[in-house]
Design an enzyme around this catalytic site. Structure first.
Site, PDB file in Angstrom:
ATOM      1  N   GLU A  18      -1.033 -19.413   1.334  1.00 17.98           N
ATOM      2  CA  GLU A  18      -0.919 -18.387   0.293  1.00 17.98           C
ATOM      3  C   GLU A  18      -0.008 -17.245   0.728  1.00 17.98           C
ATOM      4  O   GLU A  18      -0.326 -16.063   0.556  1.00 17.98           O
ATOM      5  CB  GLU A  18      -2.311 -17.874  -0.104  1.00 17.98           C
ATOM      6  N   ASP A  33     -11.631 -24.601  -3.441  1.00 20.24           N
ATOM      7  CA  ASP A  33     -11.761 -23.180  -3.133  1.00 20.24           C
ATOM      8  C   ASP A  33     -13.102 -22.620  -3.598  1.00 20.24           C
ATOM      9  O   ASP A  33     -13.134 -21.866  -4.565  1.00 20.24           O
ATOM     10  CB  ASP A  33     -10.601 -22.410  -3.789  1.00 20.24           C
ATOM     11  N   GLU A  79     -17.283 -14.962  -5.019  1.00 21.53           N
ATOM     12  CA  GLU A  79     -16.016 -14.912  -5.749  1.00 21.53           C
ATOM     13  C   GLU A  79     -16.042 -15.744  -7.026  1.00 21.53           C
ATOM     14  O   GLU A  79     -15.712 -15.263  -8.100  1.00 21.53           O
ATOM     15  CB  GLU A  79     -14.885 -15.385  -4.841  1.00 21.53           C
TER      16      GLU A  79
HETATM   17  C1  GCU Z   1      -9.302 -17.619  -2.288  1.00 18.13           C
HETATM   18  C2  GCU Z   1      -9.323 -16.156  -2.660  1.00 18.13           C
HETATM   19  C3  GCU Z   1      -8.330 -15.358  -1.894  1.00 18.13           C
HETATM   20  C4  GCU Z   1      -8.460 -15.646  -0.403  1.00 18.13           C
HETATM   21  C5  GCU Z   1      -8.373 -17.137  -0.154  1.00 18.13           C
HETATM   22  C6  GCU Z   1      -8.659 -17.519   1.296  1.00 18.13           C
HETATM   23  O1  GCU Z   1      -8.132 -18.226  -2.779  1.00 18.13           O
HETATM   24  O2  GCU Z   1      -9.090 -16.015  -4.035  1.00 18.13           O
HETATM   25  O3  GCU Z   1      -8.555 -13.996  -2.165  1.00 18.13           O
HETATM   26  O4  GCU Z   1      -7.473 -14.991   0.293  1.00 18.13           O
HETATM   27  O5  GCU Z   1      -9.340 -17.792  -0.914  1.00 18.13           O
HETATM   28  O6  GCU Z   1      -9.725 -18.054   1.555  1.00 18.13           O
HETATM   29  O7  GCU Z   1      -7.820 -17.316   2.153  1.00 18.13           O
END
Ligand code: GCU
Length: 657
Positions: free
Chosen positions: A266, A345, A373
């Site tokens: 990400e 996730d 979340e």
């Molecule tokens: C999810 C979450 C993110 C987080 C990511 C992770 O996608 O929405 O906020 O950074 O998990 O576990 O790294």
């Protein structure tokens, strides 16, 4: 503490223990902690047995150096109890076992029980930022206010809350905490260097509770902090920079635990930029921590987050397995590969990640998300321990083979994202405290029954005067016991996942992620829904499981109903093993789920005047929001599928097509 809810550890004298004599033998800072706890509980504390042998204490705690340091045995005879621990941490955990026994009326229960942590590593990850992020707030995916560690752009001056947090975590057996977000922004990167003296102050608050501090670090630190032009893991200057940096960290914090890394994930930097793989990246850090007995938690959450939704050959669910399993055997001993419980996730329902069983020569940790979340963000009451129980019990190689809990036990252990913030109830929703409690208890003993953990938490939390109000206990138990299934029933159906508002991840948006780059699709059309992940006609994800699961998931005859749409694309008229069709199942569960929330609201209302007023009001308000939200989920999901399919509800209920 002033105005702050005590969670499951009430301050002051503990009925059953108060007034009694305690003999706590030995010399260790953790034993000083135990003595202070015993005094606070109202006991008279001695450090050595009286020479004339007079007065046998009600509680005696000593260390015999047998077994693991954290383990202990408790022997009661109906009137007195003796704890013999393997080490000082075992004495601390043994003390809190006595507190649990006192709350549940079993203090001096006759007989001997032995207690050893089943998971060697038990860590909570905070996704706290030093700065307040314009979109995410201070705590990423945090639903309980700001950070207990940081305020106004720096480590807090007053860390008394951290001290209290350490006490709570020690009482459930957690022994490591990573204090900052895995997405390491520029300010937070500097915790590793410029802020070390302040980070050391946090470590000092956790130390009396036997908890080691970890930091999330940026893989680009040698560039961002070290002034190098590269963070290539095979570059000699990069290696030297990490070694020197680690040396400085341990000089400042001698019991520092190690690093947590989110790399090539990400948008976070990682070894791919240099044509290196994740073993190269993780081993670079392992080399730096090795001399100090440190750990590197290296997250396996690596996938293409910039996918073209038109591309049907890429499947996000496959990614962690495809990236990591070829590297099995190449990770250094200090590296723990940290794997989310499901391949996507933290959805309310996912199959268990096949990566957990596919790296026998690697230390693998299971990662759970205590912060809610995707499970109601601590506005919905959702007790997650039953879900974790299923994950821990999953036997990747079939019935009778070792379950996930055994696979992680001696290697990487268990990790979770914390749900705590500076909110007066710690977790926003007071009932979300049960999730933190249950996580610790399951990390300590992965065989515990979620319903029993719930009762234990209720007994510790809902005291009134010197005793527990049995009716309150029964209502809270009833309210939370099946709340995970309730949440599942009014949100995304049959394992398909998501359908949440993009960005915030709260509330329904059935097509919110359908044409996004995130790889999270349901593929609903007028005829059917679901993701074909079979080997025969789909993405092949089902083939990442060993037998018997690959066959179980591959076939419509054997795939469990709750995971049907994770593995298969089927017509709305497809009949489930339950006998219902997919479309009727969607309607039925969504009506039932919203009704179940109505019942939760009514149940809580019956407790007015019987629980603490502030707790009552906060839970009442959160349940009102859950009720509103559950109805919104019900109506949007039902309406969406009625419009898509044109198939009416067999029971003729109100759907807004
Ligand atoms: C999810 C979450 C993110 C987080 C990511 C992770 O996608 O929405 O906020 O950074 O998990 O576990 O790294």
């Amino acid at each position: 503490m002033n105005g702050v809810h005590p969670m499951w550890l009430r301050p002051g004298p503990i009925p059953g223990l108060a007034g009694g004599d305690a003999l706590i033998e030995g010399d260790d800072p953790l034993l000083d902690t135990v003595r202070a706890e015993a005094r606070a509980a109202g006991m008279h504390v001695a450090e050595a047995a009286a020479s004339d042998g007079a007065l046998a204490p009600q509680v005696r705690i000593s260390i015999d150096r047998a077994g693991t340091p954290a383990g202990f045995a408790v022997t009661g005879d109906g009137e007195r109890t003796v704890v013999v621990a393997g080490g000082a941490s075992g004495a601390l955990y043994g003390w809190f076992e006595l507190v649990r026994r006192a709350a549940t009326g079993r203090l001096h229960e006759p007989g001997t029980t032995r207690h050893e942590p089943t998971q060697a590593v038990r860590i909570l990850d905070h996704w706290d930022n030093v700065d307040v992020h314009p979109v995410m707030g201070q705590v990423e995916r945090g639903y309980a206010g700001g950070s207990i560690f940081f305020d106004a752009g720096r480590v807090r001056d007053d860390l008394s809350r951290v001290h209290e947090y350490g006490r709570l975590l020690a009482s459930i057996g957690i022994d490591r905490v990573a204090i900052n977000n895995v997405n390491v922004h520029a300010r937070e990167a500097r915790l590793l260097t410029d802020d070390l003296a302040d980070v050391a102050r946090i470590a000092a608050e956790l130390r009396p509770w036997g908890i080691r501090l970890h930091l999330s670090v940026s893989f680009a630190s040698p560039i961002v902090l070290g002034g190098l032009e590269t963070s290539d893991p095979l570059d000699a200057r990069v290696r030297a920079w990490w070694r020197e940096t680690a040396d400085r960290v341990w000089a400042a914090i001698p019991d520092f635990g190690g690093f947590v890394v989110k790399a090539d994930s990400e948008g976070q930097p990682g070894p791919f930029a240099y044509g290196r793989d994740h073993a190269d990246g993780a081993n670079l850090l392992a080399e730096a921590v090795a001399l100090h007995g440190g750990l590197v938690h290296w997250r396996a959450f690596v996938y293409n987050h910039a996918q073209d939704w038109r591309d049907r050959t890429t499947d996000r669910a496959r990614a962690a397995f495809d990236h990591f399993t070829p590297l099995d055997g190449r990770f250094a001993d200090q590296v723990i590969v940290q794997v989310k419980h499901g391949p996507m996730d933290f959805q309310v329902r996912e199959p268990v990640s096949p990566v957990l069983a596919a790296m026998p020569r690697t230390r693998v940790a299971l990662e759970l998300q205590v912060t809610q979340e995707y499970t109601g963000q601590q506005r919905h009451a959702v007790y997650l321990a039953p879900m974790w129980r299923e994950v821990l019990d999953f036997a990747p190689f079939g019935a009778g083979s070792p379950p996930v809990a055994d696979l992680t036990a001696t290697g990487g252990g268990i990790a979770a994202v914390s749900n705590v913030g500076d909110d007066a109830f710690w977790t926003g929703h007071p009932l979300a405290q049960a999730n933190l409690y249950a996580f610790g208890r399951l990390a300590w003993d992965a065989t515990l029954d979620p319903a029993a953990i719930l009762d234990e938490w209720i007994a510790l939390t809902f005291w009134s005067g010197a005793s527990l109000d049995r009716e309150v206990a029964a209502v809270v138990h009833e309210l939370l016991d099946a709340s995970w299934q309730t949440y599942e029933s009014y949100t995304a159906p049959l394992g398909v996942g998501f359908m949440v508002t993009p960005g915030t991840h709260y509330g329904p948006s059935v097509d919110g992620y359908e044409y996004s780059p995130w790889g999270t699709y349901h593929f609903a059309d007028r005829d059917g829904i679901g993701v074909d992940r079979t080997v025969a006609t789909g993405t092949g994800y089902a083939g990442q499981y060993p037998p018997p699961w690959r066959e179980t998931y591959e076939s419509l005859d054997t795939v469990p109903d709750e995971l049907l749409l994770f593995f298969h694309h089927v017509p709305y008229t497809h009949r489930l093993h339950s006998g219902s069709t997919v479309i009727q199942h969607i309607y039925d569960t969504h009506f039932a789920g919203a009704d179940a929330v109505d019942a939760m609201v009514a149940a809580w209302a019956s407790l007015e005047g019987r629980v603490d007023d502030a707790v009552f009001a906060r839970v009442r308000d959160r349940l009102a929001e859950q009720q509103r939200s559950a109805r919104e989920w019900r109506d949007q999901v039902n309406t969406y599928f009625l419009r898509k399919s044109g198939i009416p509800d067999g029971r003729g209920r109100a759907i807004f097509a």
